[in-house]
Scaffold this motif. Sequence first.
Motif, mmCIF file in Angstrom:
data_model
loop_
_atom_site.group_PDB
_atom_site.id
_atom_site.type_symbol
_atom_site.label_atom_id
_atom_site.label_comp_id
_atom_site.label_asym_id
_atom_site.label_seq_id
_atom_site.Cartn_x
_atom_site.Cartn_y
_atom_site.Cartn_z
ATOM 1 N N ILE A 40 6.098 -2.941 -6.481
ATOM 2 C CA ILE A 40 6.559 -1.531 -5.332
ATOM 3 C C ILE A 40 6.842 -2.112 -4.214
ATOM 4 C CG2 ILE A 40 5.211 0.456 -4.232
ATOM 5 C CD1 ILE A 40 3.711 1.030 -7.206
ATOM 6 N N LYS A 48 13.055 2.944 -4.469
ATOM 7 C CA LYS A 48 11.629 3.146 -4.446
ATOM 8 C C LYS A 48 10.718 3.815 -5.193
ATOM 9 C CE LYS A 48 9.880 6.428 -1.118
ATOM 10 N NZ LYS A 48 8.020 5.487 -1.637
ATOM 11 N N SER A 50 7.038 4.116 -7.260
ATOM 12 C CA SER A 50 5.624 4.128 -7.020
ATOM 13 C C SER A 50 4.866 4.269 -8.119
ATOM 14 C CB SER A 50 5.640 5.768 -6.516
ATOM 15 O OG SER A 50 5.769 6.688 -7.263
ATOM 16 N N GLU A 51 3.638 4.035 -7.589
ATOM 17 C CA GLU A 51 3.047 4.184 -8.991
ATOM 18 C C GLU A 51 2.496 4.967 -10.378
ATOM 19 O OE1 GLU A 51 -0.795 2.319 -7.738
ATOM 20 O OE2 GLU A 51 -1.713 3.359 -10.145
#
Length: 180
Positions: A40, A48, A50-51
């Motif tokens: 990440i 971009k 994210s988890e």
Amino acid sequence: KSKTELKNASKFLSYVLRHCPEDIDLQLDSEGWASISELIAKAQPEIKLSESLIIDVVLTSDKRRFKISDDGLKIRANQGHSIDVDLNLTSKKPPSILYHGTATRFLDSILAQGLVSGQRHHVHLSTDIATASSVGQRYGKPIVLKIDSASMAAQGHTFFLSDNSVWLVDSVPATFISVE
Ligand code: HQG
């Protein structure tokens, strides 16, 4: 998350986890795993992540391309690598017939030389014609080849089954190939 967002993230993950981790200075271990937090961080500013986006990509992937480790900290691609990773695949007896989808323009060369793995580690085979056809469509007018995997196995060719149910083999000599 939108379909486009998921697709872009999936393509990015395929690229860095299968082919070019060094493009974002990402370290994969010898078995192809990357730390999700490092991924990440290093994916920015290119994309971009994210988890939760990564988890959604893993869960919605039509071909189950990626796997998250049991501790939830790492991710790897299930198959399709061009870089050297050890997926610890165990050999398995294949079904008697498997299929390979390709484009018609490759047919003469395939019937002359057999199927070769090219950039990837293995030749990819499917258990069903529909999947093979959609794989072939990526390169042009699709054509499905029928592979006599029973005879191949009997003659000592080793088959592997990836975590996402793709059959893998080093090569397929032309004698085992017919047009479906
Ligand atoms: C062809 C996708 C000429 C082969 C798919 C194929 C799959 C030859 C292309 C996975 C040849 C290689 C792999 C020869 C093989 N002469 N052409 N002797 N031998 N070929 O992309 O199997 O969406 O490396 O027929 O679903 O198309 O990325 O292999 O057309 O599972 O997750 O050379 O990639 O998955 O192309 O696809 P590829 P593939 P993802």
